[in-house]
Design an enzyme around this catalytic site. Structure first.
Site: not given
Length: 470
Positions: A239-243
């Protein structure tokens, strides 16, 4: 089933193209190309509220950027509603589907009660035998068999079976008149003669339901392959929290399409110990049966390593052309192609992306004023005479000839009986504004006399100002 291999990719334009979707598209594309078949692009845009033209354009642009060309399409589901409705009527006429008037709040209440009673929260078939026709708020449901087992052979996961009692009478047509995914995907794949359905394994639970629709409509089943999902480094869903997760984001960050393709195809697939593949090699070696069953873990560092490889080994003229977009974005004037090609050759060993090239080699495109601490440290008054002689020598020399530039420097340091390192770093700071850069003579040769002399003269002016105590 058609003898020719026909695969497809069917993104939904409710967002940008995700790298998980691209990996699935890539496997589908490679399978078609390996067998000399056809790759079809279909846009599943029946979610009118969330689908946008902008997302569609970005999806198509991302596919083109990656080189995933399609042979037919793009087809849009929103333009095929009459086709879907004709098959819904067929199912209704044959008693394989029915109209249902159960309001959503009642269904929700029944689901809640079923869960409390330890039962499956499936539709209880209230309207199955009512013989209803169309009406406000009504939906069309599929008659799912209550007994037996539905099985299919997955090319990646093997045989998958599901008890039919686990499946409920799924909705085929919503109350707003729009057909549902499980119906449209079957009709599209069947009427487009898709032979191999390669998609994410989040669709595994849908497949038995779709198999029953295939059977009810008399369609031949395609072969299925459900690709494992991609996880973030912490083993949770990417997800976006991983980049960055969208293709367009990696393009904007200066990644090369061949690096992203090479990296994504290696997530869950391998060919011996080989890490780097040309596109032709991927087409030759790819076998969907060699895709692993386990989820793949996304490693940004590995992707960056691959990108660095393609930057180092890529055609400098092509990289120079790609770099122009990033130069414009930073507001720098775009130099001529030959100058840019030289810049790429100078800096590619030390940079990992196109954006990184501008961070590291920005001094090639605009003059960088060194920080005061570097000026104080390196532009010392005792070097003023040395710099005067360097400037004079360079002024009489063709600096694009690296050997001649080196000869000027050698003459000056011999004259003052000093070591090269004594003036190398002051020259570097004067030309680049920093202490880390490509080789000094590569810089001088690429910048040329028109840029080298003014920068050295500014350094000399600072030395003289220090000398006079200004």
């Amino acid at each position: 089933m058609s003898e020719q291999v026909r695969t497809r990719f069917a993104p939904s334009p409710t967002g940008q193209l995700h790298i998980g979707g691209v990996r699935t598209a890539l496997f589908s594309w490679l399978h078609a190309r390996h067998f000399g078949g056809k790759f079809i692009l279909r846009v599943e845009d029946t979610d009118a509220e969330r689908s946008t033209d902008e997302n569609t354009e970005q999806i198509l642009a991302s596919m083109k950027w990656l080189g995933l060309d399609w042979d037919e399409g793009p087809f849009f589901q929103s333009e095929r509603l009459d086709l879907y409705n004709s098959y819904i009527r067929k199912l209704l006429d044959e008693g394989k589907a029915y109209w249902c008037e159960c309001p959503p709040e009642v269904l929700e209440e029944k689901r809640g009660q079923a869960l409390k009673d330890g039962k499956k929260p499936k539709y209880d078939g209230t309207c199955r035998n009512k013989g209803l026709g169309p009406g406000p708020g009504r939906v069309v449901r599929f008659v799912m068999p209550d007994t037996g087992v539905t099985s299919f052979n997955d090319m990646i996961k093997g045989t998958i079976s599901m008890e039919n009692e686990e499946l409920d009478d799924l909705i085929l047509l919503r109350s707003d008149g729009m057909p549902t995914y499980n119906l449209t995907v079957v009709i599209d794949d069947a009427t487009m003669n898709i032979t191999h359905v390669i998609r994410g394994d989040d669709h595994v639970n849908n497949t038995p339901r779709q198999v029953k629709i295939y059977e009810a409509l008399g369609f031949e089943l395609p072969l299925f392959a459900h690709v494992p999902m991609i996880l973030g480094p912490d083993k949770t869903k990417l997800s976006k929290r991983h980049g960055a997760t969208s293709v367009i984001a990696y393009q904007d960050m200066g990644y090369l399409p061949e690096a992203l393709v090479n990296y994504l195809v290696r997530l869950s697939w391998s060919h011996g110990d080989q890490e780097i593949f040309t596109r032709d090699e991927l087409i030759t070696y790819f076998d969907i049966h060699n895709v692993g069953r386990s989820a793949a873990v996304f490693n940004p560092e590995k992707l960056l390593w691959l990108n660095h490889h393609y930057i180092k080994t890529g055609d400098p003229a092509r990289l120079a052309d790609l770099l122009t977009v990033f130069i414009r974005e930073r507001g720098y004037p775009v130099p001529d192609a030959e100058y840019l090609r030289k810049v790429v050759i100078d800096i590619r060993e030390r940079t990992k992306s196109l954006d990184d090239m501008l961070d590291f080699g920005g001094f090639y495109f605009h003059e960088v004023d060194p920080p005061d601490e570097l000026k104080q440290q390196h532009f010392t008054p005792d070097l003023a005479k040395v710099f005067e002689d360097l400037i004079q020598g360079f002024g009489q020399t063709d600096l694009t000839d690296r050997a001649k530039a080196e000869e000027v420097v050698k003459t000056v340091i011999d004259q003052y009986a000093m070591k090269f390192k004594t003036i190398a770093q002051p020259m570097r700071v004067a030309l680049t504004g920093k202490t880390v850069s490509p080789g000094l003579f590569e810089i001088i040769s690429t910048l040329g006399k028109d840029q080298v002399l003014p920068r050295l003269q500014k350094a000399l002016a600072f030395m003289k100002s220090q000398e006079s105590g200004q």
